[in-house]
Scaffold this active site. Structure first.
Site, mmCIF file in Angstrom:
data_model
loop_
_atom_site.group_PDB
_atom_site.id
_atom_site.type_symbol
_atom_site.label_atom_id
_atom_site.label_comp_id
_atom_site.label_asym_id
_atom_site.label_seq_id
_atom_site.Cartn_x
_atom_site.Cartn_y
_atom_site.Cartn_z
ATOM 1 N N GLY A 1 0.785 -1.224 0.000
ATOM 2 C CA GLY A 1 0.000 0.000 0.000
ATOM 3 C C GLY A 1 0.814 1.269 0.000
ATOM 4 O O GLY A 1 0.265 2.364 0.178
ATOM 5 N N GLY B 1 3.214 -3.085 -4.569
ATOM 6 C CA GLY B 1 2.733 -3.283 -5.938
ATOM 7 C C GLY B 1 2.867 -1.991 -6.705
ATOM 8 O O GLY B 1 3.729 -1.822 -7.563
ATOM 9 N N ARG B 2 2.019 -1.025 -6.340
ATOM 10 C CA ARG B 2 2.053 0.308 -6.947
ATOM 11 C C ARG B 2 3.444 0.929 -6.830
ATOM 12 O O ARG B 2 3.941 1.557 -7.771
ATOM 13 C CB ARG B 2 1.016 1.191 -6.248
ATOM 14 N N TYR C 1 -12.020 6.471 -7.880
ATOM 15 C CA TYR C 1 -11.447 6.934 -6.618
ATOM 16 C C TYR C 1 -11.269 8.443 -6.524
ATOM 17 O O TYR C 1 -10.800 8.933 -5.497
ATOM 18 C CB TYR C 1 -10.045 6.331 -6.411
ATOM 19 N N CYS D 1 -19.193 7.378 -23.456
ATOM 20 C CA CYS D 1 -20.508 8.007 -23.320
ATOM 21 C C CYS D 1 -20.879 8.148 -21.841
ATOM 22 O O CYS D 1 -21.856 7.579 -21.361
ATOM 23 C CB CYS D 1 -21.551 7.177 -24.071
ATOM 24 N N TYR E 1 -2.657 -0.350 -11.693
ATOM 25 C CA TYR E 1 -4.114 -0.301 -11.604
ATOM 26 C C TYR E 1 -4.797 0.379 -12.779
ATOM 27 O O TYR E 1 -5.978 0.709 -12.697
ATOM 28 C CB TYR E 1 -4.567 0.347 -10.288
#
Length: 460
Positions: free
Chosen positions: A276, A320-321, A362, A389, A419
């Protein structure tokens, strides 16, 4: 084309106070090192990544296009391995996973976390060592658990009482004894969006520490001889830049290790503190110093365990990020530039929420620049939007482009390595873009872009 150019810092009468636009950057052409991939620069005015001109990338592979700086990603893998030397670093595959990423992980000596049978299949397809894989998920199916057991994965993180019983039954049937960790909800209120905060009690993940569910899970696992309880797991959320939450979670988990020793006379050898760790998306964002964070977590766990007379467990973290996010950009071609008088200019590109849903989902912030050339034109308050759209099809809510931006220009959005491709969809039947890795002046496709045939395949 006549457009109203908003001066930097203007506040428009139509805007509510909370909608005050950000200040225009002093230099619209600047590529900020903290936000863009480590090899990014401008050459002859154009953005280059990994030594490759984005104009060449657009010509050769089309747009939209995900671009991944291989040297950046690999260097961040090594950064985490160095900062957490003596601990385990497992890449969180949900951020972005493909066969080539798995190969890089294997080269750099990292482990891998998977959250589904599909992610496990990607890892196994290229021969990644199963003992370096941890399987996550709050509702693992019988098929997923069976495959994990048959493959011999290193750890299974259990998330519910039902899963403990299910895993115990399958392990007995298959003659396996998997190493198990219990996901503990520590009650830490992470300072992040509610959809990606995962350690407070009122959400779907884990077993509550405060309400006693975690302690009961320990009892149930220990009662099943076909399961080997080796540790505790916690994950407090995503895109967290305030390290205080990690420290609180580490302290609470270490105390639970002491309670387990007191109640069961069992010393658990492992502690997984999850991931995180946040990254910089816009100017002013502060990403945590990984070395400082690593030293702080080790110090906390060591102190609590030593004070209690326990051996210090082996730590595992799951970035991860933090590994793949900063090294990715998304490249688009401008299609229309529409001035909405008195408000802003809407810049529409050939992608949108199907290739990056994070802004809509988010309220994520991003940095975007004119990538195919430099410009000395005045800053123009803009909203970068897609072609879907939906009114909420927004990539960057408030940004500044030069006032001479025109259809056919290329724009790039930074920090999209995590992500974006993972959450991509085919909304409005747009094909998912290719992923191209760049390094040393060369580019190669690592995930093929979809075609209309791909969109129609499977329909009867």
């Amino acid at each position: 084309m006549s457009r109203f150019v908003h001066p930097a810092g203007d506040r428009h009468a139509e805007m509510l106070p909370q909608e005050r636009p950000p200040q225009a950057p002093a230099d619209l052409n600047r590529i900020q090192p903290a936000i863009w991939p480590r090899t990014s620069t401008r050459t002859d005015g154009a953005l280059t990544v990994g030594g490759v001109d984005v104009r060449d990338l657009a010509r050769d592979f089309g747009t939209p296009l995900y671009v991944l700086d291989e040297d950046d990603v690999r260097s961040r893998m090594r950064d985490y391995a160095s900062a957490f030397a003596g601990s385990e670093v497992h890449y969180a595959g949900k951020a972005f996973l493909c066969k080539e990423i798995v190969r890089w992980l294997q080269d750099e000596g990292l482990g891998l976390d998977v959250a589904s049978g599909g992610e496990l299949a990607v890892a196994l397809s290229v021969g990644f060592p199963p003992e370096r894989i941890t399987v996550h998920g709050n509702n693992k199916s019988v098929a997923e658990l069976t495959r994990a057991l048959e493959a011999g994965v290193g750890h299974v993180v259990v998330d519910s009482f039902e899963e403990i019983a299910r895993l115990g039954y399958l392990a007995e049937q298959l003659g396996k004894r998997p190493k198990v960790m219990i996901r503990v909800t520590t009650g830490v209120e992470a300072h992040t969006h509610e959809f990606i905060a995962t350690a407070h009690d009122d959400q779907k993940f884990g077993l509550s520490l405060g309400h006693g569910a975690a302690a009961e899970a320990v009892r149930r696992v220990l009662a099943l001889p076909q399961l080997e309880l080796v540790g505790l797991h916690s994950h407090i959320g995503s895109q967290i830049v305030d390290t205080g939450g990690f420290e609180v979670a580490a302290r609470r988990l270490a105390r639970l290790l002491v309670e387990i020793k007191d109640e069961h006379d069992v010393v658990l050898p492992e502690l997984d503190l999850g991931g995180g760790y946040g990254i910089a998306y816009v100017e002013g964002d502060d990403a945590p110093d990984i070395k400082v964070l690593a030293d702080g977590l080790r110090e906390i766990v060591t102190k609590v365990c030593v004070d209690a007379g326990l051996p210090v467990p082996r730590l595992t973290v799951e970035p991860g990020r933090g590994i793949v996010g900063p090294g990715g950009i998304t490249l688009y071609e401008v299609g229309t530039v529409k001035d909405v008088e008195g408000l802003r200019t809407y810049v529409s590109v050939d992608g949108g929420m199907s290739d990056n849903v994070r802004t809509a989902l988010y309220g994520a912030d991003y940095t975007a620049v004119l990538a195919s050339r430099e410009s000395d034109a005045a800053p123009m308050l803009s909203r970068l939007v897609g072609k879907h759209c939906e009114s909420g099809d927004i990539l960057v809510r408030d940004c500044y482009f030069p006032a001479d931006l025109a259809p056919g220009d290329l724009v790039a959005v930074s920090s999209t390595g995590a992500y974006c491709r993972s959450l991509a969809s085919n909304y409005n039947y747009l094909p998912k873009p290719a992923v191209v890795a760049v390094s040393g002046g060369k580019a190669r496709v690592i995930v093929r872009g979809e075609t209309e045939d791909d969109l129609l395949r499977g329909q009867l």
